[in-house]
Design a protein around this motif. Structure first.
Motif, PDB file in Angstrom:
ATOM      1  N   PRO A  24      19.063 -21.889  40.569  1.00 19.92           N
ATOM      2  CA  PRO A  24      18.119 -20.598  40.676  1.00 19.92           C
ATOM      3  C   PRO A  24      16.335 -20.740  40.470  1.00 19.92           C
ATOM      4  N   LYS A  25      16.165 -20.258  41.264  1.00 20.46           N
ATOM      5  CA  LYS A  25      14.781 -19.650  40.826  1.00 20.46           C
ATOM      6  C   LYS A  25      13.641 -18.915  39.788  1.00 20.46           C
ATOM      7  N   ILE A  44      23.695 -19.521  51.799  1.00 18.49           N
ATOM      8  CA  ILE A  44      23.559 -21.023  51.838  1.00 18.49           C
ATOM      9  C   ILE A  44      22.246 -20.649  50.585  1.00 18.49           C
ATOM     10  N   PRO A  45      21.989 -21.355  49.921  1.00 15.52           N
ATOM     11  CA  PRO A  45      21.099 -21.349  48.841  1.00 15.52           C
ATOM     12  C   PRO A  45      19.569 -20.862  49.793  1.00 15.52           C
ATOM     13  N   TYR A  46      18.615 -20.457  49.354  1.00 18.28           N
ATOM     14  CA  TYR A  46      17.329 -20.473  50.248  1.00 18.28           C
ATOM     15  C   TYR A  46      16.558 -21.763  50.458  1.00 18.28           C
ATOM     16  N   SER A  47      16.102 -22.372  51.689  1.00 15.53           N
ATOM     17  CA  SER A  47      16.059 -23.754  52.072  1.00 15.53           C
ATOM     18  C   SER A  47      15.100 -24.094  52.967  1.00 15.53           C
ATOM     19  N   ASP A  55      20.652  -9.773  41.316  1.00 15.19           N
ATOM     20  CA  ASP A  55      19.414  -9.528  40.355  1.00 15.19           C
ATOM     21  C   ASP A  55      18.116  -9.824  40.820  1.00 15.19           C
ATOM     22  N   TRP A  56      18.200  -9.874  41.905  1.00 18.29           N
ATOM     23  CA  TRP A  56      16.638  -9.771  42.235  1.00 18.29           C
ATOM     24  C   TRP A  56      16.211  -8.487  42.988  1.00 18.29           C
ATOM     25  N   THR A  79      14.576 -14.323  47.622  1.00 22.57           N
ATOM     26  CA  THR A  79      14.883 -14.836  46.304  1.00 22.57           C
ATOM     27  C   THR A  79      16.502 -16.339  46.813  1.00 22.57           C
ATOM     28  N   ASP A  80      17.359 -16.455  45.479  1.00 21.14           N
ATOM     29  CA  ASP A  80      17.842 -18.214  46.031  1.00 21.14           C
ATOM     30  C   ASP A  80      18.542 -17.874  47.155  1.00 21.14           C
ATOM     31  N   HIS A  81      18.960 -17.462  47.843  1.00 19.09           N
ATOM     32  CA  HIS A  81      19.944 -17.568  49.012  1.00 19.09           C
ATOM     33  C   HIS A  81      18.874 -16.420  50.816  1.00 19.09           C
ATOM     34  N   MET A  82      20.181 -17.814  51.843  1.00 20.13           N
ATOM     35  CA  MET A  82      19.640 -16.849  52.720  1.00 20.13           C
ATOM     36  C   MET A  82      20.904 -16.651  53.723  1.00 20.13           C
TER      37      MET A  82
END
Length: 355
Positions: free
Chosen positions: A13-14, A49-52, A125-126, A29-32
């Motif tokens: 998590p960021k 999935i995780p933001y990447s 939470d973001w 945020t953490d995901h997309m």
């Protein structure tokens, strides 16, 4: 169609940014959300999935022919902790209007709204809680065929990313200065002006940069044929209050049918304000100012909600509107829409969707 969204949570998590200093479109945020389209198979494999970074072939068609669309909406945290979306279905319906113009296969609107709800829940939470902040939601579709011939792609990727944001303009709700563009043209009837596609924004950048060099926040576009009729500001629809009547350019295929525009019209009519959608020339606006009947001007859009216009510069002739102060109508619309969005004001229109 029925889809099952798979969810893969991030293991890293960021750190969340200071919500009192967010800016706009800087933090993610953490995901997309991602989903693919293949000709003959349709839309498939929805997942969070995780933001990447994306891995795309250099010959991917979106890079060469610009076949892409996007949307923008927001999520808010109410005072009692509810997560609220503002008219998300309207945004997803507009996706398909853009898709049709860009030869992109339509999406299932109900599922797209559900996908938005799901990723917002995952990254709830973001959502910032400070006044004037929100979680910006950016759905977009890109063409992905590795091919250099000019034709619609056979494959696409639908993505949703999230960004906690503050005010879009540094001026906030204070009036902005707008430069009326005479030299460049963004779109004409028969073009793609009504679609929310990156090419429209690329076409606006040169004029916007030149306007900023002159000290102006944004550009007001005139029609591409006669350079006479007002269309829209670079990132906003535009309204003028003249002698008690609120006038906004009619939708004739060259400007975006804004969700906030539509909400503003409905809201003003409910307040008993006369609202007219029609062609309005820049000359008429300047003549109204000269007569003392130009009472207010403001822009509307998802990013800024309402942005009062305090100054216009057309051919070097500068006018101040309402002494450069926010007007009564602008203030009422802003307070009401943002109040409904945040859950502070009752929603009589059915605009709010709980996540």
């Amino acid at each position: 169609m029925s889809y099952q969204i798979t969810i893969e949570k991030t293991k890293n998590p960021k750190q969340k940014p200071d919500e009192h200093n967010l800016g706009f479109g800087i933090h993610f945020t953490d995901h997309m959300f991602t989903m693919d389209y293949t000709e003959g198979k349709g839309w498939h494999d929805p997942k969070i999935i995780p933001y990447s970074p994306l891995s795309l072939d250099p010959s991917c068609m979106v890079f060469h022919y610009g076949q892409a669309i996007f949307e923008g909406l927001k999520a808010y945290k109410s005072v009692n902790g509810d997560i609220l979306l503002f008219r998300p279905r309207k945004n997803m319906e507009r996706v398909n209007i853009s898709n049709e113009r860009l030869c992109i296969p339509p999406i299932d609107v109900d599922f797209a709204v559900e996908a938005i709800k799901t990723i917002v829940r995952v990254d709830q939470d973001w959502i910032p809680k400070s006044e004037g902040t929100s979680l910006y939601i950016r759905p977009f579709i890109i063409s992905t065929d590795p091919y250099l011939g000019v034709r619609p792609s056979n494959t696409y990727k639908f993505l949703i990313i999230l960004s906690p944001v503050g005010a879009y303009y540094k001026e906030g709700i204070n009036p902005v200065k707008i430069y009326v563009e005479n030299k460049y043209v963004r779109t004409v009837k028969g073009g793609i002006g009504y679609a929310k596609t990156p090419g429209n924004y690329a076409a606006s950048l040169k004029a916007q940069m030149e306007a900023k060099e002159k000290g102006y926040t944004q550009v007001l576009w005139l029609d591409g044929i006669e350079r006479k009729y007002v269309e829209e500001v670079g990132t906003m629809n535009v309204f003028f209050k003249i002698n008690g009547e609120v006038i906004t350019p009619s939708l004739e295929g060259t400007i975006l049918a804004g969700i906030t525009r539509d909400s503003t019209i409905e809201l003003l009519k409910s307040m008993g304000v006369k609202v007219t959608e029609r062609r309005i020339s820049i000359e008429e606006i300047y003549e109204a100012h000269e007569k003392g009947t130009l009472e207010e001007a403001f822009g509307t859009g998802t990013a800024a909600v309402i942005s009062p216009i305090g100054e216009l510069n057309w051919n070097g002739k500068i006018i101040q509107i309402n002494d450069g102060k926010i007007g009564e109508i602008s203030s009422k619309v802003y307070d009401t829409i943002t109040g409904i969005q945040s859950g502070k004001i009752e929603d009589p229109f059915g605009w709010i969707v709980k996540v």
